[in-house]
Design an enzyme around this catalytic site. Sequence first.
Site, PDB file in Angstrom:
ATOM      1  N   ASP A 157     -17.101 -66.782  15.767  1.00  0.00           N
ATOM      2  CA  ASP A 157     -17.717 -67.367  14.564  1.00  0.00           C
ATOM      3  C   ASP A 157     -18.566 -66.327  13.838  1.00  0.00           C
ATOM      4  O   ASP A 157     -19.679 -66.604  13.407  1.00  0.00           O
ATOM      5  CB  ASP A 157     -18.539 -68.604  14.943  1.00  0.00           C
ATOM      6  CG  ASP A 157     -18.849 -69.498  13.738  1.00  0.00           C
ATOM      7  OD1 ASP A 157     -18.163 -69.369  12.695  1.00  0.00           O
ATOM      8  OD2 ASP A 157     -19.776 -70.320  13.831  1.00  0.00           O
ATOM      9  N   LYS A 159     -19.936 -64.300  10.924  1.00  0.00           N
ATOM     10  CA  LYS A 159     -20.128 -64.558   9.487  1.00  0.00           C
ATOM     11  C   LYS A 159     -21.528 -64.059   9.124  1.00  0.00           C
ATOM     12  O   LYS A 159     -22.362 -63.851  10.017  1.00  0.00           O
ATOM     13  CB  LYS A 159     -19.997 -66.051   9.187  1.00  0.00           C
ATOM     14  CG  LYS A 159     -20.924 -66.931  10.030  1.00  0.00           C
ATOM     15  CD  LYS A 159     -20.767 -68.394   9.679  1.00  0.00           C
ATOM     16  CE  LYS A 159     -21.504 -69.281  10.665  1.00  0.00           C
ATOM     17  NZ  LYS A 159     -21.425 -70.697  10.310  1.00  0.00           N
ATOM     18  N   ASN A 162     -24.635 -65.345  10.861  1.00  0.00           N
ATOM     19  CA  ASN A 162     -24.848 -65.021  12.277  1.00  0.00           C
ATOM     20  C   ASN A 162     -25.134 -63.546  12.501  1.00  0.00           C
ATOM     21  O   ASN A 162     -25.229 -63.093  13.623  1.00  0.00           O
ATOM     22  CB  ASN A 162     -23.620 -65.424  13.100  1.00  0.00           C
ATOM     23  CG  ASN A 162     -23.478 -66.928  13.206  1.00  0.00           C
ATOM     24  OD1 ASN A 162     -24.454 -67.641  13.000  1.00  0.00           O
ATOM     25  ND2 ASN A 162     -22.282 -67.401  13.497  1.00  0.00           N
ATOM     26  N   ASP A 175     -25.884 -66.198  17.779  1.00  0.00           N
ATOM     27  CA  ASP A 175     -25.119 -67.442  17.833  1.00  0.00           C
ATOM     28  C   ASP A 175     -23.820 -67.298  18.627  1.00  0.00           C
ATOM     29  O   ASP A 175     -22.716 -67.306  18.072  1.00  0.00           O
ATOM     30  CB  ASP A 175     -24.842 -67.974  16.416  1.00  0.00           C
ATOM     31  CG  ASP A 175     -24.757 -69.500  16.429  1.00  0.00           C
ATOM     32  OD1 ASP A 175     -24.599 -70.069  17.529  1.00  0.00           O
ATOM     33  OD2 ASP A 175     -24.850 -70.118  15.359  1.00  0.00           O
ATOM     34  N   THR A 200     -16.348 -71.395  11.289  1.00  0.00           N
ATOM     35  CA  THR A 200     -16.677 -71.698   9.900  1.00  0.00           C
ATOM     36  C   THR A 200     -15.450 -71.455   9.020  1.00  0.00           C
ATOM     37  O   THR A 200     -14.820 -70.402   9.117  1.00  0.00           O
ATOM     38  CB  THR A 200     -17.853 -70.807   9.468  1.00  0.00           C
ATOM     39  OG1 THR A 200     -18.916 -71.021  10.404  1.00  0.00           O
ATOM     40  CG2 THR A 200     -18.324 -71.154   8.071  1.00  0.00           C
TER      41      THR A 200
END
Length: 314
Positions: A157, A159, A162, A175, A200
């Site tokens: 994840d 992005k 994070n 995260d 996401t």
Amino acid sequence: TTPPTRAPQPESQAPKTQLSQTPLSVRKKGVKDFEFGKTLGEGSYSTVVSARDRSTGREYAIKILDKKHIIKEKKVKYVNIEKNTLNKMNHPGIVRLYYTFQDHDSLYFVLDHAKNGELLAFIKKLGSFDLNCTQYYTAQILSSIEYMHSQGVIHRDLKPENILLDEKMHVKITDFGTAKIFESNADGEEDARANSFVGTAEYVSPELLKEKAACKSSDFWALGCIIYQLIAGRPPFKGTNEYMTFQKIVNLEYTFPEGFPPVAKDLVQKLLVLNPSERLGSGGNAGIEKLKVHPFFQEIKWDKIWEMPAPRLL
Ligand code: ADE
């Protein structure tokens, strides 16, 4: 006499005994050892709060997770993944977990406090980054991914929310609640696949959408999306809703804005490749090495990236 001082240790290495004579510095930490400050971030079942260790004065970010909510929402597995992955890792580009403890209602993860917050906030504030800044941040993100993967961890994840920035404007990835650990040391990307988590929307890889399987290469897809976003100011795939975004991803439907630097365009085009095994970076160590020698990183001294001062963001 003063008790011996010790650097904070991850829980896994800390002594397990808790005798009454245990010096203060090695006793298990608890809520009372910290002075809590302002809220740094809020997730669906956690809150991150700044905190100061009363005995050392050190600043941390404490992630507070609500036990009842975690159990009700069946997130126990993800909380354990986050703790176990963070405990395995020790790298300048990854948020460190110093202590964990709990009380009746909550779990507490004591983490590095990245003073400059989310990379996303800088993208929003500045609109976009120039090529030089993009190269610098991308190199730190890639170095962190390389380490993570070497420890058998896929983030899944990645992005700009994070990716945190510390007081030196160095990257700290956070995260790991949706990360995946591979116990096997097999570098073969094919067997390094598993299960049905979806991250996401804008950064999700096509293989996750089509085959419900993520691999190390899925983190390189996300990296391609992040490089594009740093330069263009928006992610490459963005529909009016999640479904439309997913459609664009599986059809590789995106375009470069005018003025996108050719060297960055070439790299993004080699990362945003539908077949994960054809993506630049895939194929274990050799794959990462190929990625690191792409002309986009020409100016990067890989062995110096954590000492190099951050370029000024304009
Ligand atoms: N927001 C969420 N986690 C954080 C951390 N570790 N440091 C700073 N801000 C954060």
